[in-house]
Design a protein around this motif. Structure first.
Motif, PDB file in Angstrom:
ATOM      1  N   THR A 116       9.041  -0.540   1.020  1.00  0.00           N
ATOM      2  CA  THR A 116       8.090  -1.385   0.582  1.00  0.00           C
ATOM      3  C   THR A 116       7.691  -1.553  -0.649  1.00  0.00           C
ATOM      4  O   THR A 116       8.026  -0.654  -1.476  1.00  0.00           O
ATOM      5  CB  THR A 116       6.693  -1.203   1.641  1.00  0.00           C
ATOM      6  OG1 THR A 116       5.886  -2.113   1.344  1.00  0.00           O
ATOM      7  CG2 THR A 116       6.096  -0.023   0.727  1.00  0.00           C
ATOM      8  N   ALA A 117       7.078  -2.662  -1.117  1.00  0.00           N
ATOM      9  CA  ALA A 117       6.973  -2.747  -2.557  1.00  0.00           C
ATOM     10  C   ALA A 117       5.590  -3.042  -2.935  1.00  0.00           C
ATOM     11  O   ALA A 117       4.769  -3.656  -1.942  1.00  0.00           O
ATOM     12  CB  ALA A 117       7.870  -3.871  -3.266  1.00  0.00           C
ATOM     13  N   ALA A 118       4.951  -3.038  -4.132  1.00  0.00           N
ATOM     14  CA  ALA A 118       3.636  -3.497  -4.630  1.00  0.00           C
ATOM     15  C   ALA A 118       3.875  -4.217  -5.746  1.00  0.00           C
ATOM     16  O   ALA A 118       4.556  -3.575  -6.727  1.00  0.00           O
ATOM     17  CB  ALA A 118       2.747  -2.472  -4.458  1.00  0.00           C
ATOM     18  N   VAL A 119       3.297  -5.252  -6.286  1.00  0.00           N
ATOM     19  CA  VAL A 119       3.227  -6.098  -7.493  1.00  0.00           C
ATOM     20  C   VAL A 119       1.740  -6.128  -7.922  1.00  0.00           C
ATOM     21  O   VAL A 119       0.706  -6.470  -7.434  1.00  0.00           O
ATOM     22  CB  VAL A 119       3.869  -7.188  -7.393  1.00  0.00           C
ATOM     23  CG1 VAL A 119       4.005  -8.038  -8.388  1.00  0.00           C
ATOM     24  CG2 VAL A 119       4.938  -7.407  -6.604  1.00  0.00           C
ATOM     25  N   GLY A 120       1.576  -5.777  -9.244  1.00  0.00           N
ATOM     26  CA  GLY A 120       0.323  -5.947 -10.128  1.00  0.00           C
ATOM     27  C   GLY A 120      -0.078  -4.528 -10.262  1.00  0.00           C
ATOM     28  O   GLY A 120       0.061  -3.314  -9.542  1.00  0.00           O
ATOM     29  N   GLU A 121      -1.013  -4.416 -11.247  1.00  0.00           N
ATOM     30  CA  GLU A 121      -1.575  -3.070 -11.645  1.00  0.00           C
ATOM     31  C   GLU A 121      -2.401  -2.467 -10.473  1.00  0.00           C
ATOM     32  O   GLU A 121      -1.908  -1.215 -10.338  1.00  0.00           O
ATOM     33  CB  GLU A 121      -2.540  -3.358 -12.785  1.00  0.00           C
ATOM     34  CG  GLU A 121      -2.922  -1.875 -13.221  1.00  0.00           C
ATOM     35  CD  GLU A 121      -3.727  -2.067 -14.648  1.00  0.00           C
ATOM     36  OE1 GLU A 121      -4.814  -1.454 -14.821  1.00  0.00           O
ATOM     37  OE2 GLU A 121      -3.441  -2.904 -15.427  1.00  0.00           O
ATOM     38  N   ASN A 122      -3.262  -2.996  -9.969  1.00  0.00           N
ATOM     39  CA  ASN A 122      -4.125  -2.282  -8.956  1.00  0.00           C
ATOM     40  C   ASN A 122      -3.274  -2.103  -7.780  1.00  0.00           C
ATOM     41  O   ASN A 122      -3.442  -0.826  -7.127  1.00  0.00           O
ATOM     42  CB  ASN A 122      -5.292  -3.230  -8.557  1.00  0.00           C
ATOM     43  CG  ASN A 122      -6.104  -3.418  -9.682  1.00  0.00           C
ATOM     44  OD1 ASN A 122      -6.536  -2.578 -10.741  1.00  0.00           O
ATOM     45  ND2 ASN A 122      -6.824  -4.554  -9.657  1.00  0.00           N
ATOM     46  N   GLU A 123      -2.536  -2.797  -7.345  1.00  0.00           N
ATOM     47  CA  GLU A 123      -1.565  -2.823  -5.940  1.00  0.00           C
ATOM     48  C   GLU A 123      -0.482  -1.403  -6.273  1.00  0.00           C
ATOM     49  O   GLU A 123      -0.287  -0.891  -5.202  1.00  0.00           O
ATOM     50  CB  GLU A 123      -0.898  -4.026  -5.629  1.00  0.00           C
ATOM     51  CG  GLU A 123      -1.840  -5.088  -5.073  1.00  0.00           C
ATOM     52  CD  GLU A 123      -2.554  -5.925  -6.338  1.00  0.00           C
ATOM     53  OE1 GLU A 123      -2.289  -5.515  -7.396  1.00  0.00           O
ATOM     54  OE2 GLU A 123      -3.312  -6.491  -5.961  1.00  0.00           O
ATOM     55  N   ASP A 241       8.782   1.479  -2.883  1.00  0.00           N
ATOM     56  CA  ASP A 241       8.578   2.930  -2.193  1.00  0.00           C
ATOM     57  C   ASP A 241       9.845   2.790  -1.278  1.00  0.00           C
ATOM     58  O   ASP A 241       9.786   1.956  -0.147  1.00  0.00           O
ATOM     59  CB  ASP A 241       7.157   2.751  -1.382  1.00  0.00           C
ATOM     60  CG  ASP A 241       7.249   4.217  -0.300  1.00  0.00           C
ATOM     61  OD1 ASP A 241       7.856   5.156  -0.949  1.00  0.00           O
ATOM     62  OD2 ASP A 241       6.572   3.812   0.720  1.00  0.00           O
ATOM     63  N   LEU A 242      10.691   3.800  -1.066  1.00  0.00           N
ATOM     64  CA  LEU A 242      11.704   3.569  -0.532  1.00  0.00           C
ATOM     65  C   LEU A 242      11.974   5.013   0.468  1.00  0.00           C
ATOM     66  O   LEU A 242      11.978   6.123  -0.099  1.00  0.00           O
ATOM     67  CB  LEU A 242      13.121   3.353  -1.299  1.00  0.00           C
ATOM     68  CG  LEU A 242      14.407   3.624  -0.600  1.00  0.00           C
ATOM     69  CD1 LEU A 242      14.646   2.448   0.566  1.00  0.00           C
ATOM     70  CD2 LEU A 242      15.425   3.363  -1.636  1.00  0.00           C
TER      71      LEU A 242
END
Length: 267
Positions: A116-123, A241-242
């Motif tokens: 999964t992945a997150a984009v952006g400083e807070n995320e 996150d892998l």
């Protein structure tokens, strides 16, 4: 608009208490008229707010008279009731979480590859903190670049706090950084390290110049990889996150010799 009902009183209880403040000592019959509360309900209402210690009664008089407790005292008592209710509710939720935690953790883990992945400083920070909180055995953190993970005081503190929590629940934590990253850490992080973590046998920090990239290994099966912004080098664009034990093992093979050659940190 604020109301006594927000602190737990019913509409009738609110009317009666406010009427008592206006009338002073009075009988139930007079209070029924002053508050517009039906006579058939007035004694129940008076008994209820007396149970909250909001009124006092003069039992020696005939008929019985009632007087309101001063507003500051009444509000403090209502607040204390709410505080006690909140504490009891919190305790029930904590017990529920403990039960559910044991139940949910008893399930067999899924071993399939997943990412999964997150984009952006807070995320990206939220994803990193989530995965650190999920660690059961080991955390390896490699920080080659100054980034939002450690660049701001508050963020550096919360990451270090999460690492401390991991250590306290039995997780072995190894942190490898460049000297430049160490110099950029806020003083509060260094203080927490010196006072709470530096002597802990499960927590180790080393430094080396020979580092590329910023990533975390969790429990030897999961890689939390930082992706830099190609337009603004040094700024985090995303975190991936892998969960892949084979890939995590390869990453650890690259990490191990660099860890052995690195210097123990001394603040």
């Amino acid at each position: 608009m604020a109301s006594l009902r927000d602190l737990g009183l019913s509409e009738y209880e609110t009317r009666v208490y406010r009427a008592l403040l206006r009338t002073g000592p009075t009988t139930a019959k007079e209070l029924s008229r002053a508050s517009d509360v039906p006579m058939g309900r007035i004694y129940d209402v008076l008994n209820s707010i007396e149970g909250h210690d909001l009124v006092r009664s003069q039992t020696a008089s005939r008929p019985k008279k009632y007087v309101a407790v001063e507003p500051d005292t009444a509000l403090e008592r209502l607040l204390e009731d709410k505080r006690r209710e909140a504490e009891e509710t919190l305790e029930r939720y904590e017990e529920l979480v403990d039960v559910l935690s044991d139940e949910l953790e008893s399930a067999e883990p899924v071993e399939e590859q997943f990412w999964t992945a997150a984009v952006g400083e807070n995320e990206t920070l939220d994803l990193l903190l989530e995965r650190l909180a999920a660690a059961d055995e080991t955390v390896v953190m490699v920080v080659a670049d100054r980034s939002p993970q450690f660049d701001l005081g508050a963020i550096g503190d919360v990451v270090t706090e999460r690492l401390e929590a991991a250590v306290e629940r039995g997780v072995d934590v190894s942190v490898l950084m460049t000297p430049e990253v160490v110099e950029s850490l806020p003083g509060s992080v260094g203080e927490r390290y010196r006072s709470r973590l530096s002597d802990h046998p499960a927590f180790s920090v080393r430094t080396t110049e020979n580092l590329d990239g910023t990533f975390n290994l969790v429990d030897g099966t999961e890689v939390v990889l930082q992706v830099s912004n190609p337009l603004r080098p040094g700024e985090v664009f995303a975190v991936i996150d892998l969960k892949d034990p084979a890939f995590a093992a390869e990453i650890h093979e690259e990490f191990a010799p660099r860890w052995e050659e690195a210097d123990p940190l001394s603040f």
